[in-house]
Design an enzyme around this catalytic site. Structure first.
Site, PDB file in Angstrom:
ATOM      1  N   CYS A 105      36.958  45.001  35.280  1.00 27.49           N
ATOM      2  CA  CYS A 105      37.816  45.044  34.097  1.00 27.49           C
ATOM      3  C   CYS A 105      38.925  44.001  34.196  1.00 27.49           C
ATOM      4  O   CYS A 105      39.259  43.516  35.263  1.00 27.49           O
ATOM      5  CB  CYS A 105      38.385  46.444  33.871  1.00 27.49           C
ATOM      6  SG  CYS A 105      39.884  46.814  34.777  1.00 27.49           S
ATOM      7  N   CYS A 131      42.664  45.472  36.086  1.00 24.89           N
ATOM      8  CA  CYS A 131      42.881  45.704  37.515  1.00 24.89           C
ATOM      9  C   CYS A 131      43.373  44.438  38.211  1.00 24.89           C
ATOM     10  O   CYS A 131      42.945  43.334  37.877  1.00 24.89           O
ATOM     11  CB  CYS A 131      41.588  46.156  38.197  1.00 24.89           C
ATOM     12  SG  CYS A 131      41.134  47.862  37.876  1.00 24.89           S
ATOM     13  N   CYS A 166      35.585  46.665  40.561  1.00 22.43           N
ATOM     14  CA  CYS A 166      35.790  46.799  39.123  1.00 22.43           C
ATOM     15  C   CYS A 166      35.949  45.427  38.488  1.00 22.43           C
ATOM     16  O   CYS A 166      36.722  44.602  38.978  1.00 22.43           O
ATOM     17  CB  CYS A 166      37.031  47.656  38.854  1.00 22.43           C
ATOM     18  SG  CYS A 166      37.338  47.936  37.096  1.00 22.43           S
TER      19      CYS A 166
END
Length: 192
Positions: A52, A55, A50
Site C-alpha cells: 500500500c 505504509c 505490504c
C-alpha cells in the site's frame, strides 16, 4: 539474465528466523540524535509485506514489512515529543518521527475489526527473532506508487519464491475475520 525484483532489504535473502517465545523489544526510529524508542511487549502477529502507498518503507524498498500488536502492549519510551500522526483521517493513526519519517506505531481507534491493534514495522526492533512475514498484501497497490504494471507478474513470482503468497487485499484468514466481524456487527447469523 534477469535481475531479481527487490521486495525489501530484510526479506530479499529470506526472512530472519523466528526466535521461540520472542518477548518483544524496542523499536527505534532512524535518527542518530534523540531517536524515538517504542517498547513492544510480546511478539508481533500477522506479519506481512505490504504494497500500500500509506505504509512506511525504507529507502529503495518496494514493500513495507508490517505486523500488529495489541494496543496495550505499546509504550513510548523515549522522545515521544518527536512523534506526529501522519494522516488523522486514516483508519490507522500512524505515529511517525517528524525528523526521520519512520512510522513507529499506528493504532486503530475507531470501530473496526482491527480496533485495539497497533500496526508496527518489526524491522525497527533492536533485537531479531520476531515472527517473520507470512504473506504479501495489497500487491497491486505498488502500481499506485509508480511501479510499472507490466512487471507485476515478476513481482508476484518473486513473492511466491520468497514463500509470501501474494494477495491484492489481506490474507484469506484476515479477510474471513473482517467479514465475520461485519456479519456479527450487522446481526447476520452464520448459516451451516
Amino acid at each position: 539474465m534477469t535481475t531479481k525484483i527487490s521486495i525489501h532489504p530484510n526479506i530479499d535473502n529470506g526472512a530472519t528466523a523466528e526466535k521461540a517465545n520472542f518477548a518483544g523489544g524496542v523499536l527505534v526510529c532512524a535518527c542518530s540524535d534523540r531517536p524515538v524508542k517504542v517498547k513492544i511487549d510480546g511478539d508481533v502477529a500477522h506479519n506481512h509485506v505490504c504494497g500500500c502507498s500509506k505504509c512506511w518503507k525504507p529507502n529503495g524498498a518496494l514493500f513495507s514489512v508490517v505486523a500488529v500488536v495489541p494496543h496495550d502492549k505499546v509504550t513510548v519510551l523515549e522522545n515521544g515529543d518527536k512523534l506526529a500522526v501522519v494522516d488523522s483521517e486514516a483508519l490507522i493513526q500512524r505515529h511517525a518521527c517528524t525528523e526521520c519519517g519512520v512510522h513507529m506505531y499506528g493504532p486503530v481507534e475507531r470501530q473496526h475489526p482491527f480496533q485495539g491493534l497497533d500496526f508496527v514495522h518489526p524491522e525497527r526492533f533492536e533485537a531479531k527473532g520476531w515472527a517473520p512475514p507470512t504473506f504479501a498484501a495489497f500487491v497491486s497497490s505498488i502500481v499506485e506508487t509508480g511501479f510499472d504494471p507490466q512487471n507485476m507478474g515478476a513481482v508476484r513470482a518473486r513473492l511466491t519464491e520468497l514463500e509470501l503468497p501474494p494477495y491484492d487485499c489481506l490474507s484469506p484468514a484476515l479477510m474471513d475475520y473482517i467479514a465475520s466481524w461485519t456479519a456479527k456487527a450487522t446481526g447476520v447469523a452464520a448459516k451451516a
